[in-house]
Design a protein around this motif. Structure first.
Motif, PDB file in Angstrom:
ATOM      1  N   SER A   1      -3.743   9.473  -5.372  1.00  0.00           N
ATOM      2  CA  SER A   1      -3.126   9.559  -4.130  1.00  0.00           C
ATOM      3  C   SER A   1      -3.145   8.187  -3.468  1.00  0.00           C
ATOM      4  N   ASP A   2      -2.342   7.977  -2.246  1.00  0.00           N
ATOM      5  CA  ASP A   2      -2.092   6.656  -1.768  1.00  0.00           C
ATOM      6  C   ASP A   2      -3.364   6.289  -0.891  1.00  0.00           C
ATOM      7  N   PRO A   3      -3.542   5.068  -0.567  1.00  0.00           N
ATOM      8  CA  PRO A   3      -4.613   4.796   0.128  1.00  0.00           C
ATOM      9  C   PRO A   3      -4.888   5.330   1.482  1.00  0.00           C
TER      10      PRO A   3
ATOM     11  N   VAL B   1     -14.868   7.839  -2.882  1.00  0.00           N
ATOM     12  CA  VAL B   1     -13.453   8.252  -3.075  1.00  0.00           C
ATOM     13  C   VAL B   1     -13.028   7.381  -3.821  1.00  0.00           C
ATOM     14  N   ILE B   2     -11.896   7.525  -4.744  1.00  0.00           N
ATOM     15  CA  ILE B   2     -11.233   6.718  -5.704  1.00  0.00           C
ATOM     16  C   ILE B   2      -9.728   7.116  -5.457  1.00  0.00           C
ATOM     17  N   CYS B   3      -8.791   6.265  -4.958  1.00  0.00           N
ATOM     18  CA  CYS B   3      -7.379   6.378  -4.638  1.00  0.00           C
ATOM     19  C   CYS B   3      -6.658   5.203  -5.191  1.00  0.00           C
ATOM     20  N   ALA B   4      -5.308   5.197  -5.144  1.00  0.00           N
ATOM     21  CA  ALA B   4      -4.609   3.976  -5.442  1.00  0.00           C
ATOM     22  C   ALA B   4      -4.996   2.751  -4.555  1.00  0.00           C
ATOM     23  N   VAL B   5      -4.657   1.642  -4.977  1.00  0.00           N
ATOM     24  CA  VAL B   5      -5.053   0.426  -3.957  1.00  0.00           C
ATOM     25  C   VAL B   5      -3.937   0.187  -3.092  1.00  0.00           C
ATOM     26  N   ALA B   6      -2.666   0.691  -3.763  1.00  0.00           N
ATOM     27  CA  ALA B   6      -1.435   0.394  -2.954  1.00  0.00           C
ATOM     28  C   ALA B   6      -0.467   1.667  -3.125  1.00  0.00           C
TER      29      ALA B   6
ATOM     30  N   ARG C   1       1.231   1.586  -6.583  1.00  0.00           N
ATOM     31  CA  ARG C   1       0.092   1.342  -7.811  1.00  0.00           C
ATOM     32  C   ARG C   1      -0.730   2.643  -7.931  1.00  0.00           C
ATOM     33  N   THR C   2       0.257   3.611  -8.223  1.00  0.00           N
ATOM     34  CA  THR C   2      -0.459   5.158  -8.202  1.00  0.00           C
ATOM     35  C   THR C   2      -0.870   5.551  -9.374  1.00  0.00           C
ATOM     36  N   THR C   3      -0.415   4.829 -10.663  1.00  0.00           N
ATOM     37  CA  THR C   3      -0.855   5.356 -11.976  1.00  0.00           C
ATOM     38  C   THR C   3      -2.129   4.983 -12.493  1.00  0.00           C
ATOM     39  N   SER C   4      -2.712   6.089 -13.140  1.00  0.00           N
ATOM     40  CA  SER C   4      -4.340   5.547 -13.746  1.00  0.00           C
ATOM     41  C   SER C   4      -4.353   6.179 -14.930  1.00  0.00           C
ATOM     42  N   SER C   5      -5.427   5.987 -15.721  1.00  0.00           N
ATOM     43  CA  SER C   5      -5.926   6.823 -16.862  1.00  0.00           C
ATOM     44  C   SER C   5      -7.477   6.841 -16.494  1.00  0.00           C
ATOM     45  N   VAL C   6      -7.743   8.364 -16.948  1.00  0.00           N
ATOM     46  CA  VAL C   6      -8.955   8.948 -16.519  1.00  0.00           C
ATOM     47  C   VAL C   6      -9.644   9.251 -18.010  1.00  0.00           C
ATOM     48  N   GLN C   7     -10.938   9.069 -18.015  1.00  0.00           N
ATOM     49  CA  GLN C   7     -11.578   9.530 -19.232  1.00  0.00           C
ATOM     50  C   GLN C   7     -12.205  10.974 -19.120  1.00  0.00           C
ATOM     51  N   ILE C   8     -11.539  11.883 -19.631  1.00  0.00           N
ATOM     52  CA  ILE C   8     -11.678  13.426 -19.382  1.00  0.00           C
ATOM     53  C   ILE C   8     -13.341  13.721 -19.590  1.00  0.00           C
TER      54      ILE C   8
END
Length: 133
Positions: free
Chosen positions: A91-93, A106-111, A114-121
């Protein structure tokens, strides 16, 4: 040893090194992880309720992690074929700022761009809806 023997020996060593290097590169290619971006196929790898839903809907979800953080996610973009990683759209900032009072981490996009991220399941302990219709 004459000249032709040295040439033969050099050719043999060169071929052996080339075969060794080719084998090492083949192992790297074989071990590469592919990403699956189709919800139906992803459910076969990660059979959790949120997989299909979060790949099909554009919504606001929270992924609770082992350390107590909540990752604010709009959707899952892809899941690795080994079931260890997923690419998500954060989600956006501005949305993140709204939830900082609700959750301690809370972890969200920095901008917004820049919304794409990889998460370790393996670090996800729960997935929840954070908005209602």
């Amino acid at each position: 040893m004459n000249t032709s023997d040295w040439i033969s020996l050099g050719s043999f060593i060169s071929a052996a090194v080339s075969a060794w290097y080719t084998h090492k590169q083949w192992i790297k290619v074989k071990d590469k992880v592919g990403m699956i971006d189709h919800a139906g196929k992803a459910i076969e790898i990660l059979p959790a309720w949120y997989t299909g839903r979060m790949m099909s809907d554009y919504w606001l979800f929270g992924l609770y992690t082992c350390d107590g953080s909540v990752i604010l996610v709009h959707r899952i973009l892809a899941i690795s074929d080994d079931g260890k990683w997923m690419d998500v759209e954060l989600s956006d900032p501005e949305t993140g700022a709204k939830y900082r009072d609700t959750f301690s981490k809370v972890i969200c996009a920095v901008a917004s761009d820049r919304t794409t991220s990889s998460v370790q399941i393996s670090n996800i302990v729960a997935a929840v809806d954070l908005q209602s219709s």
